[in-house]
Design a protein around this motif. Structure first.
Motif, PDB file in Angstrom:
ATOM      1  N   ILE B 572     153.770 -43.713  -9.272  1.00 12.87           N
ATOM      2  CA  ILE B 572     153.888 -45.013  -8.614  1.00 12.87           C
ATOM      3  C   ILE B 572     152.552 -45.725  -8.716  1.00 12.87           C
ATOM      4  CG2 ILE B 572     154.320 -46.142  -6.413  1.00 12.87           C
ATOM      5  CD1 ILE B 572     155.998 -43.532  -5.766  1.00 12.87           C
ATOM      6  N   SER B 573     152.607 -46.931  -9.169  1.00 11.46           N
ATOM      7  CA  SER B 573     151.361 -47.660  -9.384  1.00 11.46           C
ATOM      8  C   SER B 573     150.745 -48.087  -8.061  1.00 11.46           C
ATOM      9  CB  SER B 573     151.636 -48.885 -10.246  1.00 11.46           C
ATOM     10  OG  SER B 573     150.487 -49.680 -10.311  1.00 11.46           O
ATOM     11  N   ASN B 574     149.452 -47.950  -8.002  1.00 10.22           N
ATOM     12  CA  ASN B 574     148.760 -48.413  -6.792  1.00 10.22           C
ATOM     13  C   ASN B 574     148.431 -49.886  -6.864  1.00 10.22           C
ATOM     14  OD1 ASN B 574     148.617 -46.175  -5.151  1.00 10.22           O
ATOM     15  ND2 ASN B 574     147.041 -45.250  -6.440  1.00 10.22           N
ATOM     16  N   HIS B 575     148.606 -50.463  -8.056  1.00 11.27           N
ATOM     17  CA  HIS B 575     148.225 -51.865  -8.222  1.00 11.27           C
ATOM     18  C   HIS B 575     149.364 -52.762  -7.822  1.00 11.27           C
ATOM     19  CE1 HIS B 575     144.699 -50.415 -10.278  1.00 11.27           C
ATOM     20  NE2 HIS B 575     145.473 -49.600 -10.974  1.00 11.27           N
ATOM     21  N   PRO B 576     149.018 -53.949  -7.293  1.00 11.66           N
ATOM     22  CA  PRO B 576     150.069 -54.827  -6.781  1.00 11.66           C
ATOM     23  C   PRO B 576     150.962 -55.351  -7.893  1.00 11.66           C
ATOM     24  CG  PRO B 576     147.962 -55.958  -6.731  1.00 11.66           C
ATOM     25  CD  PRO B 576     147.680 -54.557  -7.125  1.00 11.66           C
ATOM     26  N   ALA B 577     152.229 -55.641  -7.522  1.00 10.19           N
ATOM     27  CA  ALA B 577     153.183 -56.227  -8.458  1.00 10.19           C
ATOM     28  C   ALA B 577     153.211 -57.724  -8.257  1.00 10.19           C
ATOM     29  CB  ALA B 577     154.582 -55.664  -8.202  1.00 10.19           C
ATOM     30  N   ALA B 578     153.578 -58.438  -9.319  1.00  7.03           N
ATOM     31  CA  ALA B 578     153.700 -59.892  -9.208  1.00  7.03           C
ATOM     32  C   ALA B 578     155.108 -60.308  -9.560  1.00  7.03           C
ATOM     33  CB  ALA B 578     152.713 -60.565 -10.158  1.00  7.03           C
ATOM     34  N   ILE B 579     155.632 -61.312  -8.874  1.00  4.32           N
ATOM     35  CA  ILE B 579     157.005 -61.761  -9.146  1.00  4.32           C
ATOM     36  C   ILE B 579     156.962 -63.167  -9.710  1.00  4.32           C
ATOM     37  CG2 ILE B 579     159.278 -62.155  -8.195  1.00  4.32           C
ATOM     38  CD1 ILE B 579     158.596 -60.360  -5.909  1.00  4.32           C
ATOM     39  N   ARG B 580     157.713 -63.378 -10.787  1.00  7.28           N
ATOM     40  CA  ARG B 580     157.886 -64.721 -11.329  1.00  7.28           C
ATOM     41  C   ARG B 580     159.384 -64.990 -11.391  1.00  7.28           C
ATOM     42  NH1 ARG B 580     153.123 -65.501 -10.946  1.00  7.28           N
ATOM     43  NH2 ARG B 580     151.640 -66.076 -12.580  1.00  7.28           N
ATOM     44  N   ASP B 581     159.799 -66.227 -11.123  1.00  9.09           N
ATOM     45  CA  ASP B 581     161.212 -66.568 -11.205  1.00  9.09           C
ATOM     46  C   ASP B 581     161.520 -67.254 -12.505  1.00  9.09           C
ATOM     47  OD1 ASP B 581     161.936 -67.378  -7.701  1.00  9.09           O
ATOM     48  OD2 ASP B 581     161.628 -65.493  -8.793  1.00  9.09           O
ATOM     49  N   LEU B 582     162.766 -67.147 -12.946  1.00 10.25           N
ATOM     50  CA  LEU B 582     163.171 -67.779 -14.201  1.00 10.25           C
ATOM     51  C   LEU B 582     164.642 -68.118 -14.108  1.00 10.25           C
ATOM     52  CD1 LEU B 582     161.870 -68.290 -17.009  1.00 10.25           C
ATOM     53  CD2 LEU B 582     162.935 -66.181 -17.764  1.00 10.25           C
ATOM     54  N   SER B 583     165.023 -69.305 -14.615  1.00 12.31           N
ATOM     55  CA  SER B 583     166.448 -69.647 -14.674  1.00 12.31           C
ATOM     56  C   SER B 583     166.845 -69.962 -16.091  1.00 12.31           C
ATOM     57  CB  SER B 583     166.741 -70.875 -13.799  1.00 12.31           C
ATOM     58  OG  SER B 583     166.734 -70.506 -12.447  1.00 12.31           O
ATOM     59  N   VAL B 584     168.014 -69.450 -16.486  1.00 16.60           N
ATOM     60  CA  VAL B 584     168.511 -69.656 -17.851  1.00 16.60           C
ATOM     61  C   VAL B 584     169.941 -70.161 -17.780  1.00 16.60           C
ATOM     62  CG1 VAL B 584     168.809 -68.582 -20.102  1.00 16.60           C
ATOM     63  CG2 VAL B 584     167.178 -67.614 -18.485  1.00 16.60           C
ATOM     64  N   ILE B 585     170.211 -71.182 -18.628  1.00 20.72           N
ATOM     65  CA  ILE B 585     171.596 -71.661 -18.668  1.00 20.72           C
ATOM     66  C   ILE B 585     172.219 -71.186 -19.971  1.00 20.72           C
ATOM     67  CG2 ILE B 585     173.111 -73.669 -18.636  1.00 20.72           C
ATOM     68  CD1 ILE B 585     170.881 -75.164 -17.174  1.00 20.72           C
ATOM     69  N   GLU B 617     178.163 -71.255 -11.682  1.00 19.61           N
ATOM     70  CA  GLU B 617     179.071 -71.423 -12.822  1.00 19.61           C
ATOM     71  C   GLU B 617     179.812 -72.735 -12.752  1.00 19.61           C
ATOM     72  OE1 GLU B 617     181.702 -68.169 -12.248  1.00 19.61           O
ATOM     73  OE2 GLU B 617     180.427 -66.741 -13.301  1.00 19.61           O
ATOM     74  N   ASN B 618     179.980 -73.356 -13.944  1.00 19.61           N
ATOM     75  CA  ASN B 618     181.022 -74.389 -14.026  1.00 19.61           C
ATOM     76  C   ASN B 618     181.905 -74.063 -15.209  1.00 19.61           C
ATOM     77  OD1 ASN B 618     179.833 -75.312 -16.364  1.00 19.61           O
ATOM     78  ND2 ASN B 618     178.756 -76.984 -15.357  1.00 19.61           N
ATOM     79  N   SER B 619     182.732 -74.977 -15.624  1.00 22.40           N
ATOM     80  CA  SER B 619     183.781 -74.591 -16.576  1.00 22.40           C
ATOM     81  C   SER B 619     183.253 -74.105 -17.916  1.00 22.40           C
ATOM     82  CB  SER B 619     184.740 -75.757 -16.813  1.00 22.40           C
ATOM     83  OG  SER B 619     183.968 -76.877 -17.237  1.00 22.40           O
ATOM     84  N   ASN B 620     182.101 -74.592 -18.398  1.00 23.15           N
ATOM     85  CA  ASN B 620     181.693 -74.112 -19.724  1.00 23.15           C
ATOM     86  C   ASN B 620     180.285 -73.539 -19.772  1.00 23.15           C
ATOM     87  OD1 ASN B 620     180.590 -76.558 -19.290  1.00 23.15           O
ATOM     88  ND2 ASN B 620     181.008 -77.378 -21.337  1.00 23.15           N
ATOM     89  N   LYS B 621     179.582 -73.576 -18.653  1.00 17.39           N
ATOM     90  CA  LYS B 621     178.254 -72.999 -18.665  1.00 17.39           C
ATOM     91  C   LYS B 621     178.001 -72.250 -17.370  1.00 17.39           C
ATOM     92  CE  LYS B 621     175.686 -75.899 -21.853  1.00 17.39           C
ATOM     93  NZ  LYS B 621     175.855 -74.957 -22.960  1.00 17.39           N
ATOM     94  N   LYS B 622     177.007 -71.351 -17.427  1.00 17.17           N
ATOM     95  CA  LYS B 622     176.557 -70.726 -16.177  1.00 17.17           C
ATOM     96  C   LYS B 622     175.047 -70.633 -16.163  1.00 17.17           C
ATOM     97  CE  LYS B 622     177.641 -66.081 -17.870  1.00 17.17           C
ATOM     98  NZ  LYS B 622     178.496 -64.926 -17.691  1.00 17.17           N
ATOM     99  N   SER B 623     174.502 -70.762 -14.959  1.00 18.49           N
ATOM    100  CA  SER B 623     173.058 -70.723 -14.785  1.00 18.49           C
ATOM    101  C   SER B 623     172.693 -69.438 -14.062  1.00 18.49           C
ATOM    102  CB  SER B 623     172.634 -71.955 -13.965  1.00 18.49           C
ATOM    103  OG  SER B 623     171.329 -71.753 -13.468  1.00 18.49           O
ATOM    104  N   LEU B 624     171.815 -68.632 -14.719  1.00 18.46           N
ATOM    105  CA  LEU B 624     171.417 -67.348 -14.130  1.00 18.46           C
ATOM    106  C   LEU B 624     169.984 -67.450 -13.642  1.00 18.46           C
ATOM    107  CD1 LEU B 624     172.603 -65.153 -17.131  1.00 18.46           C
ATOM    108  CD2 LEU B 624     173.914 -65.675 -15.088  1.00 18.46           C
ATOM    109  N   SER B 625     169.752 -67.027 -12.409  1.00 18.67           N
ATOM    110  CA  SER B 625     168.388 -67.065 -11.875  1.00 18.67           C
ATOM    111  C   SER B 625     167.894 -65.645 -11.648  1.00 18.67           C
ATOM    112  CB  SER B 625     168.374 -67.842 -10.557  1.00 18.67           C
ATOM    113  OG  SER B 625     168.821 -69.160 -10.795  1.00 18.67           O
TER     114      SER B 625
END
Lengths: 233, 663
Positions: B572-585, B617-625
């Motif tokens: 287990i790492s002792n160093h801190p983790a970083a979080i980044r968000d991303l959204s893809v359609i 989601e809509n009828s032809n696309k979906k957005s994932l975060s």
């Protein structure tokens, strides 16, 4: 049940549901053209040109787990101590105590100088562990082609603990399973010399035991898939 | 076997115990009995004579014999005294030829004259009725009476209806022919059916049923009594072939004592003479070329005690053998050479004798004794892994179901199943085929339980049957929770056994009942193990399912192969983790897993975890975060490094022309 037997040193083996007539009947000493073969109502598998096939190629749905005795003994030398659980099939009308498809556990112990007294001990121990009270076992004469002597085994009634009640028709005993000493012909059919080995075998209907332990009144619940029943366990 | 208590009593001078008590004693030492019930002034006992003993005990005298052993009573034999008519010898009136001694080991016949057909007396009619046989007339009734009494079926022919030769021939039918039977039916018999005939016509199907030709009728004045012994395997085969079973054939399907043949014919003749004054011609025709030789069996007294777990003394064993009419031919140390009585055709090996000794001595005397032996024990891993899965699923709130191995023709059609193994003699339409998938029944389970529950989560681990072999499948469904929930459950149980390489690819195969657009093939360690998804609208429609549950079916033996308890500790790492968000359609039907994979592959070391936390989601696309969690084992990641990584991820994703990263 598997756990209890494993603690007694029985190894668990399994086998096919679809069996050939040789393993299901002939190897177990059921004679051809004899009513004994009709003691159990068998489901036959549809095959082409069945009349000309030898028994080892005619397929049936196994009517008991005893076929696993011969399958195992053909490939393994004694001493043996196994149980073989599995589904068995009987072509009879279903009602509260009869099903087409149910579960059995077959037990087999083959070694030198095995006796009926040993059989009695094993059964008593298993039943005591399973029902969690001091069950006693009673042997009565019966007949199965693959054992001699053959027994019906009664156990102390779980409801009244032997005193007598309506469940056991006032006798204090409930018939629970069939057993016996392995017939020398069965040993011979598996390539073993009956002069060197003796053994006992028993067949327990798991559904019946579960019904007694949990006081379930109808065997058909087990395969119905009804969550009102299943969620209770 | 139905037994009349009063009739049983008639074989003893002493009174038998009460019917219920007698039934219990028989159950413990001979045959299982139902509780006797009252019928007038008699009791009806239903004795479960086992197939190995039907040759000697399926009759009143046989059961009486058992009673005499168990109770130590003296058995009174039946009266067979006859006063023969010395002026008329049978050879002048009848001759018999038996063409096959193997098919018919013994044939006896007597001729009786001065017959007057009338009703039987009440006591005979009563005894027949209790045993389920209808009285007809005095002659036929006596043949049935003796069958019930001694266990030897008899037949009577009208002497005058035989062809002039008065010659009876016992032979196989030469070709397919039709016979008119007693009672009116006509039946076809084939070559290899044993018949009783005279030189013109068939008279009876041997051992099974009499023909109309020489039927006993009102005007009958003289009869031929037949008492014969037939090969039991032959009779068994014949009854099945011509599809005719009778009380007579039931007995003949077992091996009966050839000594009984003569005794029974004399008994019947005695009764006809005593009750109705019939005249019995002098002599009996008896064709018995090969006299039965009793086997001689060596009994090892030490083995007797070893097998039973008892310590019976030699004198006690001899006492029991004597009581049972077993002759002791020779004695030598612990060995006895024993000859069973001729009526015990079931006694062929030592163990048969040991059973007799054990049951008469009393099984209750055997004390349980532990078997001590060093037999190696092997754990069964099939059972172990199945139990692991079942316990985990139980904790996750899933209920196990058991379904039959059968599937009906209708289900086969709905689910478009092919090449199923068929049952030759199904009990009803529900047992016509063997299942090759668990899904049809799981679907039915859902439908059935919707009556009572809305939120149904079930699974089954069971055998399915393909033409080549049997397979173990693991299938389940959720009625309400949806695809992602079910996927989550599966991954949870798979992760529990350390299967982590799980992939989903769209199910483009033409798979009978799966919905082509809404199901995915599941792969473990790059091997296909099964499918998860929705059922086709055709199936949902046919099942009349108002909801759209999600199902899965996997090959359990493959899963088991990759299951393991092995787990390696990951530092287990002792160093801190970083979080980044991303959204893809992405396009609607593109699997989200592909995006996950693409992100991971950017940097396998530094991306610790990816969490898909939102889908729109809509009828032809979906957005994932996604939350992307970066962490290193050996250093703190700088802002520049993190930005670098993020950009690399974005450019990898944008390599897919249809995907759009939300900026």
């Amino acid at each position: 049940m598997e756990d209890i037997f494993q603690l007694m040193g029985f190894s668990i083996i399994e086998g096919p549901d679809i069996e050939d007539e040789w393993h299901n009947f002939d190897a177990l000493n059921f004679p051809e053209n004899h009513p004994a073969r009709e003691m159990q109502d068998t489901f036959f598998i549809k095959q082409k040109n069945k009349e000309i096939l030898p028994n080892i190629e005619k397929l049936v749905l196994r009517t008991h787990t005893s076929n696993l005795q011969t399958r195992y003994m053909e490939k393994n030398n004694p001493p043996l101590k196994i149980i073989a659980p599995g589904r068995v099939y009987r072509s009879e009308a279903t009602d509260a105590s009869h099903e087409v498809c149910f579960y059995q556990i077959e037990g087999l112990l083959v070694d030198k100088n095995v006796s009926v007294a040993n059989l009695k001990f094993t059964l008593e121990k298993f039943l005591q562990d399973f029902f969690k009270f001091s069950v006693k076992v009673r042997l009565r004469p019966s007949f199965f082609p693959f054992v001699e002597p053959g027994f019906e085994v009664d156990m102390t009634c779980t409801i009244c603990e032997g005193k007598g009640c309506s469940f056991c028709s006032q006798s204090g005993w409930i018939e629970i399973l069939g057993a016996g000493m392995v017939h020398p012909n069965v040993l011979k059919n598996c390539g073993l010399n009956p002069n060197n080995w003796t053994g006992f075998a028993f067949g327990i209907s798991i559904d019946r035991l579960a019904m007694m332990k949990y006081k379930i009144d109808d065997i058909r619940w087990f395969h119905k898939g009804d969550l009102r029943f299943l969620k209770q366990f | 076997m139905i037994i009349s208590y009063n009739w049983l009593n008639s074989f003893f001078k002493e009174r038998l115990p009460k019917a219920e008590e007698l039934a219990d004693k028989l159950t413990l030492q001979a045959f299982e009995n139902e509780k006797p019930f009252k019928d007038g002034d008699d009791f009806v006992m239903e004795v479960g004579v086992t197939p190995d003993r039907a040759g000697d005990a399926a009759c009143h005298f046989g059961i009486a014999r058992e009673c005499s052993y168990i109770l130590d009573y003296k058995l009174e034999d039946v009266n067979i005294n006859i006063k023969e008519d010395s002026k008329n010898k049978i050879d002048k009136y009848l001759s018999v030829v038996v063409k096959d001694a193997e098919a018919c080991p013994r044939y006896t016949a007597r001729v009786l004259t001065g017959i007057k057909i009338q009703e039987s007396p009440d006591w005979i009619k009563q005894r027949l009725k209790i045993c389920g046989i209808s009285p007809i007339n005095n002659v036929v009734d006596i043949t049935n009476y003796v069958m019930l009494e001694l266990g030897q079926p008899l037949h009577a022919f009208d002497y005058e209806k035989l062809s002039e030769d008065k010659k009876i021939v016992v032979d196989f039918s030469k070709q397919k022919e039709q016979i008119s039977l007693l009672g009116g039916n006509k039946i076809d018999v084939y070559k290899d059916t044993l018949l009783i005939k005279d030189n013109k016509f068939p008279l009876a199907i041997a051992g099974i049923k009499g023909g109309k030709r020489a039927e006993i009728g009102e005007k009958t004045k003289a009869i031929v009594l037949e008492s014969a012994n037939f090969n039991h395997a032959l009779i068994s085969k014949t009854t099945r072939k011509i599809k005719l079973k009778t009380d007579s054939s039931f007995i003949f399907e077992h091996e009966i004592d050839t000594e009984l043949t003569l005794k029974a014919i004399d008994r019947a003749s005695h009764l006809l003479q005593e009750l109705y004054g019939a005249k019995v011609l002098e002599g009996v025709i008896d064709i018995y070329p090969n006299k039965f030789k009793n086997p001689r069996i060596r009994l090892d007294l030490e083995y007797v005690n070893r097998l039973l777990g008892l310590e019976i003394k030699k004198t006690e064993v001899k006492k029991i053998l004597n009581k049972l009419d077993f002759k002791i031919i020779k004695e030598h140390d612990q060995y006895l050479f024993v000859e069973p009585p001729t009526y015990r055709r079931d006694i062929t090996i030592e163990e048969n004798i040991i059973e007799e000794i054990g049951r008469i001595y009393g099984y209750d005397k055997i004390k349980a004794k532990e078997y001590i032996g060093g037999i190696p024990f092997n754990r069964n891993f099939n059972v172990f892994w199945q139990n692991e899965f079942k316990n985990n699923l139980k904790e996750l709130g899933f209920t196990e179901v058991y379904n039959y191995s059968f599937i009906s023709g209708e289900e086969k059609k709905i689910f478009k199943l092919e090449k199923l193994i068929e049952i030759e003699n199904p009990l009803n339409v529900n047992s016509e085929y063997l299942r090759d998938s668990l899904i049809p029944q799981i679907a039915n389970n859902i439908k059935y339980n919707l009556k009572y529950y809305k939120d149904i989560n079930i699974y089954e681990i069971g055998k399915v049957f393909k033409k080549e072999n049997e397979e173990l499948k693991f299938a389940g469904a959720t009625s309400k929770q949806g695809y992602l929930y079910l996927k989550g459950i599966l991954e949870e149980v798979l992760n529990d056994v350390f299967i982590t390489d799980i992939e989903y690819i769209p199910n483009k195969k033409n798979n009978q009942f799966w919905h082509k657009g809404k199901s995915a093939i599941l792969k473990i360690n790059q091997k296909e193990v099964g499918v998860i998804g929705h059922l086709s609208s055709y199936v949902l429609d046919k099942l009349e399912l108002k909801i759209d549950p999600v199902f899965f079916e996997l090959d359990f033996s493959l899963i088991q192969k990759y299951s393991s308890e092995r787990n390696e500790y990951r530092p287990i790492s002792n160093h801190p983790a970083a979080i980044r968000d991303l959204s893809v359609i992405i396009p609607f039907n593109e699997p989200s897993g592909l995006v996950l994979e693409e992100i991971y592959n950017t940097d396998l070391n530094l991306i610790q975890d990816i969490e898909l936390f939102d889908i729109y989601e809509n009828s032809n696309k979906k957005s994932l975060s996604f939350h992307i969690i970066f962490q290193s084992q050996d250093r703190v990641l700088s802002k520049e490094e993190l930005n670098d990584l993020q950009n690399k991820i974005i450019s990898n994703l944008e390599k897919h022309p249809e995907w759009e990263v939300k900026k």
